[in-house]
Design a protein around this motif. Sequence first.
Motif, PDB file in Angstrom:
ATOM      1  N   HIS A 186       0.840  -1.207   0.000  1.00  0.00           N
ATOM      2  CA  HIS A 186       0.000   0.000   0.000  1.00  0.00           C
ATOM      3  C   HIS A 186       0.874   1.256   0.000  1.00  0.00           C
ATOM      4  O   HIS A 186       0.566   2.235  -0.672  1.00  0.00           O
ATOM      5  N   PHE A 187       1.955   1.207   0.754  1.00  0.00           N
ATOM      6  CA  PHE A 187       2.857   2.350   0.856  1.00  0.00           C
ATOM      7  C   PHE A 187       3.484   2.679  -0.500  1.00  0.00           C
ATOM      8  O   PHE A 187       3.410   3.808  -0.971  1.00  0.00           O
ATOM      9  N   ILE A 188       4.076   1.676  -1.173  1.00  0.00           N
ATOM     10  CA  ILE A 188       4.693   1.970  -2.474  1.00  0.00           C
ATOM     11  C   ILE A 188       3.633   2.174  -3.549  1.00  0.00           C
ATOM     12  O   ILE A 188       3.848   2.916  -4.498  1.00  0.00           O
ATOM     13  N   GLY A 189       2.481   1.541  -3.384  1.00  0.00           N
ATOM     14  CA  GLY A 189       1.402   1.711  -4.355  1.00  0.00           C
ATOM     15  C   GLY A 189       0.777   3.094  -4.322  1.00  0.00           C
ATOM     16  O   GLY A 189       0.095   3.489  -5.269  1.00  0.00           O
ATOM     17  N   SER A 190       1.019   3.849  -3.268  1.00  0.00           N
ATOM     18  CA  SER A 190       0.477   5.202  -3.188  1.00  0.00           C
ATOM     19  C   SER A 190       1.329   6.201  -3.969  1.00  0.00           C
ATOM     20  O   SER A 190       0.930   7.345  -4.154  1.00  0.00           O
ATOM     21  N   ALA A 191       2.475   5.768  -4.436  1.00  0.00           N
ATOM     22  CA  ALA A 191       3.354   6.638  -5.234  1.00  0.00           C
ATOM     23  C   ALA A 191       2.866   6.679  -6.684  1.00  0.00           C
ATOM     24  O   ALA A 191       2.037   5.866  -7.102  1.00  0.00           O
ATOM     25  N   ASP A 192       3.389   7.604  -7.446  1.00  0.00           N
ATOM     26  CA  ASP A 192       3.064   7.712  -8.866  1.00  0.00           C
ATOM     27  C   ASP A 192       4.121   7.057  -9.747  1.00  0.00           C
ATOM     28  O   ASP A 192       3.835   6.678 -10.882  1.00  0.00           O
ATOM     29  N   LEU A 193       5.334   6.934  -9.227  1.00  0.00           N
ATOM     30  CA  LEU A 193       6.443   6.384 -10.001  1.00  0.00           C
ATOM     31  C   LEU A 193       7.487   5.856  -9.042  1.00  0.00           C
ATOM     32  O   LEU A 193       7.777   6.471  -8.022  1.00  0.00           O
ATOM     33  N   ARG A 204       5.153  16.089 -16.687  1.00  0.00           N
ATOM     34  CA  ARG A 204       4.655  17.291 -17.365  1.00  0.00           C
ATOM     35  C   ARG A 204       3.126  17.252 -17.343  1.00  0.00           C
ATOM     36  O   ARG A 204       2.508  16.284 -17.744  1.00  0.00           O
ATOM     37  N   GLY A 205       2.504  18.311 -16.834  1.00  0.00           N
ATOM     38  CA  GLY A 205       1.047  18.368 -16.751  1.00  0.00           C
ATOM     39  C   GLY A 205       0.460  17.667 -15.543  1.00  0.00           C
ATOM     40  O   GLY A 205      -0.753  17.463 -15.474  1.00  0.00           O
ATOM     41  N   PHE A 206       1.287  17.269 -14.588  1.00  0.00           N
ATOM     42  CA  PHE A 206       0.824  16.551 -13.406  1.00  0.00           C
ATOM     43  C   PHE A 206      -0.184  17.388 -12.631  1.00  0.00           C
ATOM     44  O   PHE A 206      -0.025  18.593 -12.528  1.00  0.00           O
ATOM     45  N   PRO A 207      -1.242  16.843 -12.100  1.00  0.00           N
ATOM     46  CA  PRO A 207      -1.567  15.433 -12.024  1.00  0.00           C
ATOM     47  C   PRO A 207      -2.530  14.936 -13.104  1.00  0.00           C
ATOM     48  O   PRO A 207      -2.724  13.738 -13.260  1.00  0.00           O
ATOM     49  N   ASN A 208      -3.135  15.833 -13.845  1.00  0.00           N
ATOM     50  CA  ASN A 208      -4.208  15.412 -14.749  1.00  0.00           C
ATOM     51  C   ASN A 208      -3.776  15.107 -16.171  1.00  0.00           C
ATOM     52  O   ASN A 208      -4.430  14.336 -16.855  1.00  0.00           O
ATOM     53  N   GLU A 209      -2.722  15.689 -16.644  1.00  0.00           N
ATOM     54  CA  GLU A 209      -2.376  15.611 -18.063  1.00  0.00           C
ATOM     55  C   GLU A 209      -1.064  14.893 -18.326  1.00  0.00           C
ATOM     56  O   GLU A 209      -0.280  15.325 -19.143  1.00  0.00           O
ATOM     57  N   CYS A 210      -0.792  13.805 -17.642  1.00  0.00           N
ATOM     58  CA  CYS A 210       0.474  13.087 -17.870  1.00  0.00           C
ATOM     59  C   CYS A 210       0.178  11.764 -18.573  1.00  0.00           C
ATOM     60  O   CYS A 210       0.178  10.720 -17.938  1.00  0.00           O
TER      61      CYS A 210
END
Length: 132
Positions: free
Chosen positions: A21-28, A91-97
């Motif tokens: 859960h901890f690493i899954g909460s990251a984006d990359l 680029r465009g985070f969070p909606n446009e990546c």
Amino acid sequence: FIRKKEKVLHATCFTSIFFLHFIGSADLGVCLHTSFSGLDLPMKVVDMFGCGLPVCAVSYSYIDELVKVEKNGLLFSSSSELADELLMLFRGFPNECDALKSLKNGALETGSSERWAAEWEEHAKPLISEVI
């Protein structure tokens, strides 16, 4: 005479579920693992894929067996390459990546339990059946 202060190491142990859960909460995920032999693969990347986390990883021999460039992650050979990849992905985070979203979909596919079951049936089970 110089007296050294006592140092205490505090280690936190996570349960496997909390860790995912901890690493899954990251984006990359960023993997700086390199292999002295060039033959081993970082299990942290497998964990990241298991929770749908795309990865930017240091490029070395055999890492491309795990990280599929532009499918579930990217590889880099220098800090400037990593910086370029991060700028491009966020680029465009969070909606446009779109690039990051595409890699996330690939990571989800790579780490899916259905894929694991198919790989087991196709590759591992026949080998183990020969031995048993």
